[in-house]
Enzyme design. Structure first.
Site, PDB file in Angstrom:
ATOM      1  N   GLY A  41       0.743  -1.226   0.127  1.00  0.00           N
ATOM      2  CA  GLY A  41       0.102   0.180  -0.112  1.00  0.00           C
ATOM      3  C   GLY A  41       0.721   1.149  -0.036  1.00  0.00           C
TER       4      GLY A  41
ATOM      5  N   CYS B  33     -16.950   5.068 -26.780  1.00  0.00           N
ATOM      6  CA  CYS B  33     -18.050   5.674 -26.479  1.00  0.00           C
ATOM      7  C   CYS B  33     -18.693   5.904 -25.204  1.00  0.00           C
ATOM      8  CB  CYS B  33     -19.118   4.976 -27.434  1.00  0.00           C
ATOM      9  SG  CYS B  33     -20.687   5.710 -27.972  1.00  0.00           S
ATOM     10  N   GLU B  34     -18.045   6.758 -24.490  1.00  0.00           N
ATOM     11  CA  GLU B  34     -18.162   6.937 -23.007  1.00  0.00           C
ATOM     12  C   GLU B  34     -18.069   8.365 -22.697  1.00  0.00           C
ATOM     13  OE1 GLU B  34     -19.856   5.048 -20.544  1.00  0.00           O
ATOM     14  OE2 GLU B  34     -20.060   3.194 -21.495  1.00  0.00           O
TER      15      GLU B  34
ATOM     16  N   ARG C 227      -7.564   3.786 -14.951  1.00  0.00           N
ATOM     17  CA  ARG C 227      -7.577   4.379 -13.334  1.00  0.00           C
ATOM     18  C   ARG C 227      -7.999   5.881 -13.523  1.00  0.00           C
ATOM     19  NH1 ARG C 227      -3.347   5.731 -11.509  1.00  0.00           N
ATOM     20  NH2 ARG C 227      -4.034   5.582  -9.288  1.00  0.00           N
TER      21      ARG C 227
ATOM     22  N   GLU D 273       3.915  -6.576   1.399  1.00  0.00           N
ATOM     23  CA  GLU D 273       3.528  -6.976  -0.235  1.00  0.00           C
ATOM     24  C   GLU D 273       3.235  -5.917  -1.123  1.00  0.00           C
ATOM     25  OE1 GLU D 273      -0.247  -8.453   1.177  1.00  0.00           O
ATOM     26  OE2 GLU D 273       0.531 -10.097   2.428  1.00  0.00           O
ATOM     27  N   PRO D 274       4.228  -5.174  -1.409  1.00  0.00           N
ATOM     28  CA  PRO D 274       4.222  -3.907  -2.226  1.00  0.00           C
ATOM     29  C   PRO D 274       3.880  -4.434  -3.763  1.00  0.00           C
ATOM     30  CG  PRO D 274       6.399  -4.497  -1.965  1.00  0.00           C
ATOM     31  CD  PRO D 274       5.711  -5.467  -1.079  1.00  0.00           C
ATOM     32  N   GLY D 275       3.104  -3.511  -4.329  1.00  0.00           N
ATOM     33  CA  GLY D 275       2.996  -3.765  -5.794  1.00  0.00           C
ATOM     34  C   GLY D 275       2.944  -2.420  -6.767  1.00  0.00           C
ATOM     35  N   ARG D 276       2.112  -1.537  -6.270  1.00  0.00           N
ATOM     36  CA  ARG D 276       2.193  -0.105  -6.978  1.00  0.00           C
ATOM     37  C   ARG D 276       3.669   0.442  -6.869  1.00  0.00           C
ATOM     38  NH1 ARG D 276      -2.201   3.049  -7.431  1.00  0.00           N
ATOM     39  NH2 ARG D 276      -3.125   1.824  -5.921  1.00  0.00           N
TER      40      ARG D 276
END
Length: 448
Positions: free
Chosen positions: A267, A375-376, A340, A301-304
């Protein structure tokens, strides 16, 4: 202009709310720099990559990934530790393989992620299996492969793991993921440690569940785990969570339940535009006194924080559409490639491959919304960015190494982007661009 000068030109918000991006190289993007030929990642020209692999294209720096992993390992060198990369952030085999070769463990949340880790050469005994919805098949596969630890998130999961282990005549190593009810002060969609989140076992129930686990025939209690959220920029929430975990460890010890490791999850945040996250070294320095006293192996548990700023998404300006109220730059990447901004209201820096000759004050500089062709109305990658743009320009969206390709989709029947890794002056295709035909290859027409 030198790389150090460019890194000092961090994206800022002006008084009228517009973001200035053309020189925005954030402090952690050590792999990016400008040469006479334009933007480079490590020693590879972005122009060369676009010519070779086209756009949209994700590009990752091997060295940037390794640098952050090593920073974690070095910062916690005074205690026995295991850095378990969170596979969900970026699960490309090349990324996993680079980390496996560096000695990383892995944090997974599905059988598919475990299969990826094994295919990339990861050590299954250094894998922790998190996630709230593990099935019989997931647990069976993980046990037969020799999983390092299950992070258990509910009483029913604990019972299921024991049942599967009994059928296989194996002992399942487990820790409980405890929900400490700590406010991570992050986006509500990526907050995981509050009592109204779906994750983990309530702090007040943890001791009783551990006692229940101790009485099960095919369970071996090895640790305790917590994870309070993602993109945390301050260390205080981690300290608050650790204090609650330490309290539980002492209570468990008084009941004769001893542990081998404490897992504080991941995190730790990164700088996308103007955030000021705590550094890995500062993070470690704040936690180490308490961790050293415990005498347990420490898992993270790092990811980002390992891969976000090791990657960019390259996209080409296809259409410029100025209107009375807004200027739209329609690019060939879209929300299906990078969700994101639409999902989390995330703001990521957008920098041009070629800087304007006169810099930000050039006459061609205007505020642009960078949008895709999906198309949004919610299909945007960035809003109100001061850029000097022409059709055909290449833009790099920074911080895209995490939750970029991993969360991409085929919405509007759009093929997913290619992925490339660079190392020094070399580059390699590590993920082929999908074809439209492949999107419906497994479908069939209704037969009357």
């Amino acid at each position: 202009m030198s790389n150090s000068e460019l890194q000092a030109c961090v994206t800022v918000k002006t008084e009228n709310g517009l973001y200035i991006d053309p020189k925005a190289l954030t402090a952690h993007l050590s792999a990016l720099h400008y040469s006479d030929d334009g933007l480079c990642m490590e020693q590879v020209s972005i122009t060369e990559l676009v010519k070779r692999y086209d756009t949209p294209c994700y590009v990752y720096s091997k060295q940037a990934i390794l640098d952050v992993y090593q920073a974690y390992s070095d910062s916690f060198a005074t205690v026995d530790h295991q850095i378990c990369y969170a596979v969900k952030a970026n699960s490309n085999l090349a990324v996993l393989g680079v980390l496996a070769q560096a000695g990383a463990g892995f944090d997974i949340v599905s059988r598919g992620e475990l299969m990826r880790v094994l295919a990339a050469g990861g050590d299954v005994s250094r894998v922790v299996f998190s996630g709230v919805g593990k099935t019989f098949g997931d647990i069976e596969y993980a046990l037969t492969q020799g999983i390092g630890c299950f992070n258990v998130e509910s009483i029913s999961e604990l019972a299921l793991i024991n049942e599967v282990a009994a059928q296989l005549d194996k002992i399942a190593p487990i820790s409980l993921r405890v929900n400490p009810d700590v406010d991570a002060k992050t986006h509500p969609y990526i907050s995981t440690g509050l009592k109204d989140n779906k994750f983990g076992i309530a702090h007040e129930d943890a001791v009783a569940v551990y006692e229940q686990a101790a009485g099960l025939s095919h369970i071996n209690i090895v640790g305790i785990d917590c994870h309070i959220g993602s993109q945390l920029t301050e260390v205080e929430p981690f300290i608050a969570a650790l204090d609650k975990v330490v309290e539980l460890i002492h209570k468990l010890g008084n009941k004769g339940i001893t542990l081998q490791h404490v897992d504080l999850g991941g995190g730790l945040g990164v700088r996308y535009i103007d955030e000021t996250p705590v550094s890995i070294a500062e993070f470690a320095a704040a936690l180490l006194p308490k961790l050293s006293e415990l005498g347990l192996k420490v898992f993270f548990e790092p990811g980002r924080s390992i891969v976000a700023n090791a990657g960019v998404l390259l996209t080409r300006v296809d259409v410029l559409k100025p209107t009375e109220h807004k200027n739209f730059a329609i690019v060939d990447a879209a929300m299906n490639d990078l969700i994101r901004p639409a999902l989390y209201q995330a703001e990521m820096a957008v920098i041009p491959n070629i800087l304007p000759n006169k810099g930000i004050e050039t006459d061609g500089t205007q505020p642009w919304d960078i949008v895709g062709a999906v198309c949004e109305t919610g299909d945007f990658l960035a809003k109100d960015r001061l850029l000097s743009l022409s059709t055909g320009d290449i833009l790099a969206i920074t911080g895209a190494g995490a939750y970029g390709f991993a969360m991409s989709s085929n919405y509007n029947s759009r093929p997913r982007a290619s992925e490339v890794m660079v190392a020094d002056d070399r580059h390699q295709l590590i993920g082929k661009r999908e074809t439209v035909e492949a999107l419906y290859a497994n479908e069939s027409l209704w037969q009357e």
